[in-house]
Design a protein around this motif. Structure first.
Motif, short mmCIF file in Angstrom:
data_model
loop_
_atom_site.label_atom_id
_atom_site.label_comp_id
_atom_site.label_asym_id
_atom_site.label_seq_id
_atom_site.Cartn_x
_atom_site.Cartn_y
_atom_site.Cartn_z
N TYR A 55 34.72 24.20 -43.45
CA TYR A 55 35.94 24.08 -43.93
C TYR A 55 36.76 25.29 -43.13
O TYR A 55 36.14 26.40 -42.99
N LEU A 56 37.56 25.14 -42.78
CA LEU A 56 38.54 26.08 -41.94
C LEU A 56 40.34 25.96 -42.40
O LEU A 56 40.72 24.89 -43.02
N GLU A 57 40.57 27.26 -42.74
CA GLU A 57 42.08 27.41 -43.25
C GLU A 57 42.63 28.46 -42.08
O GLU A 57 42.15 29.49 -42.16
N ALA A 58 43.67 28.07 -41.69
CA ALA A 58 44.50 28.86 -40.86
C ALA A 58 45.29 29.95 -41.77
O ALA A 58 45.69 29.65 -42.95
N LYS A 59 45.15 31.32 -41.22
CA LYS A 59 45.77 32.53 -42.18
C LYS A 59 46.84 33.04 -41.43
O LYS A 59 47.36 34.24 -41.96
N SER A 60 47.29 32.59 -40.21
CA SER A 60 48.14 33.26 -39.35
C SER A 60 48.93 32.26 -38.67
O SER A 60 48.40 31.09 -38.32
N GLU A 61 49.96 32.40 -38.12
CA GLU A 61 50.43 31.42 -36.64
C GLU A 61 49.43 31.59 -35.86
O GLU A 61 49.53 30.25 -35.30
N LYS A 62 48.98 32.35 -35.39
CA LYS A 62 47.73 31.99 -34.45
C LYS A 62 46.87 31.14 -34.87
O LYS A 62 46.20 30.40 -34.10
N GLY A 63 46.30 31.29 -36.04
CA GLY A 63 45.52 30.48 -36.72
C GLY A 63 45.93 28.92 -36.70
O GLY A 63 45.18 28.12 -36.37
N GLU A 64 47.15 28.72 -37.06
CA GLU A 64 47.84 27.39 -37.28
C GLU A 64 47.81 26.85 -35.66
O GLU A 64 47.45 25.81 -35.53
N ARG A 65 48.05 27.56 -34.77
CA ARG A 65 48.13 27.02 -33.51
C ARG A 65 46.75 26.69 -32.83
O ARG A 65 46.61 25.52 -32.09
N LEU A 66 45.87 27.44 -33.36
CA LEU A 66 44.47 26.97 -32.74
C LEU A 66 43.80 25.73 -33.33
O LEU A 66 43.49 24.80 -32.80
N LEU A 67 44.04 25.60 -34.85
CA LEU A 67 43.73 24.43 -35.49
C LEU A 67 44.30 23.27 -35.01
O LEU A 67 43.87 22.11 -34.99
N ALA B 42 38.31 35.13 -47.49
CA ALA B 42 39.01 35.22 -46.29
C ALA B 42 39.12 36.75 -46.12
O ALA B 42 39.89 37.33 -46.89
N SER B 43 39.07 37.28 -44.69
CA SER B 43 39.33 38.55 -44.56
C SER B 43 40.94 38.64 -44.12
O SER B 43 41.49 37.75 -43.56
N PRO B 44 41.48 39.86 -44.33
CA PRO B 44 42.94 39.84 -44.11
C PRO B 44 43.06 39.83 -42.55
O PRO B 44 44.15 39.75 -42.29
N ALA B 45 41.98 40.20 -41.89
CA ALA B 45 42.01 40.22 -40.29
C ALA B 45 42.01 38.72 -39.65
O ALA B 45 42.09 38.40 -38.67
N SER B 46 41.53 37.69 -40.62
CA SER B 46 41.46 36.31 -40.29
C SER B 46 42.74 35.78 -39.71
O SER B 46 43.67 35.73 -40.29
N ASP B 47 42.34 35.09 -38.47
CA ASP B 47 43.49 33.96 -38.12
C ASP B 47 43.11 32.68 -38.71
O ASP B 47 43.86 31.93 -39.23
N VAL B 48 41.80 32.46 -38.66
CA VAL B 48 41.39 31.37 -39.26
C VAL B 48 40.17 31.70 -39.95
O VAL B 48 39.06 32.34 -39.68
N ALA B 49 39.99 31.35 -41.31
CA ALA B 49 38.80 31.49 -42.27
C ALA B 49 38.00 30.47 -42.30
O ALA B 49 38.48 29.20 -42.50
N THR B 50 37.01 30.36 -42.29
CA THR B 50 35.90 29.31 -42.35
C THR B 50 34.64 29.56 -43.36
O THR B 50 34.33 30.70 -43.89
N TRP B 51 34.39 28.41 -44.24
CA TRP B 51 33.35 28.35 -45.09
C TRP B 51 32.52 27.30 -44.88
O TRP B 51 32.69 26.10 -44.69
N GLU B 52 31.18 27.52 -45.16
CA GLU B 52 30.09 26.45 -44.92
C GLU B 52 29.72 25.70 -46.14
O GLU B 52 29.20 26.67 -47.38
N LYS B 53 29.65 24.46 -46.32
CA LYS B 53 29.28 24.16 -47.74
C LYS B 53 28.81 22.46 -47.28
O LYS B 53 29.45 21.92 -46.58
#
Length: 194
Positions: free
Chosen positions: A165-177, A149-160
């Motif tokens: 797969y999605l992981e929130a990395k900030s408050e904005k990312g949590e709100r999006l998910l 995950a990049s430090p600039a990510s609000d949400v990081a994603t990985w394909e498998k």
């Protein structure tokens, strides 16, 4: 961590687009660039590098920042605020997202560039990890791990496999998910390591 079947990504994008302005990498003639989401567009998450940078979201090509009115010998200046809905840029590669850390260091320290800050505050960055970077990619030369995950990510994603797969990395990312929670199921980092 959450996950969604890749076959359901169009549903995810529709849900995001109902709450935010959504931008994705897509075919634009012979180029691949970020564009406003439309269901009939050819979305290109498979492309490692878009032809233009995500910096265009914080540095628009044109922007009104001041209006003036002239009457007789007086000049009246009125600042114009940045307006519009929050936006999501989905599918940003880690190398491109890393540029935000550099720009933030310049434009968010005193004196803060208020227009840059307003654009950054409105934006939600969803990074897309690279499973197979090209030989010509420069990520590792700059200490960027293309699969993390990049430090600039609000949400990081990985394909498998069949999932994203999605992981929130900030408050904005949590709100999006949280805004699309009904489409997501629980996932685990261990799934990515299998």
């Amino acid at each position: 961590m959450k996950r969604i079947l890749k076959s359901r990504l169009p549903e995810l994008w529709e849900a995001i687009n109902s709450n935010f302005d959504l931008f994705l990498p897509m075919d634009k003639g012979t180029l691949v660039n970020f564009g406003a989401y439309e269901a009939d567009k050819n979305i290109r998450l498979d492309v490692l590098k878009t032809n233009s940078s995500v910096k265009e979201f914080v540095f628009p090509q044109t922007e009104t920042y001041l209006k003036f009115k002239h009457s007789k010998k007086k000049l009246e200046l009125t600042p114009v605020a940045v307006e519009g809905r929050e936006y999501v840029v989905f599918g940003v590669r880690n190398c491109d997202a890393a540029s935000f850390k550099i720009m933030d260091n310049i434009f968010l320290r005193q004196p803060v560039d208020t227009y840059y800050k307003a654009h950054r505050d409105r934006g939600i960055i969803v990074t897309f990890a690279c499973n197979n970077p090209e030989e010509t990619c420069f990520c590792t030369a700059f200490g960027i791990d293309p699969s993390e995950a990049s430090p600039a990510s609000d949400v990081a994603t990985w394909e498998k496999g069949d999932y994203l797969y999605l992981e929130a990395k900030s408050e904005k990312g949590e709100r999006l998910l949280n805004s699309v929670a009904t489409l997501l199921e629980d996932g685990d980092m261990a799934d990515l390591e299998e």
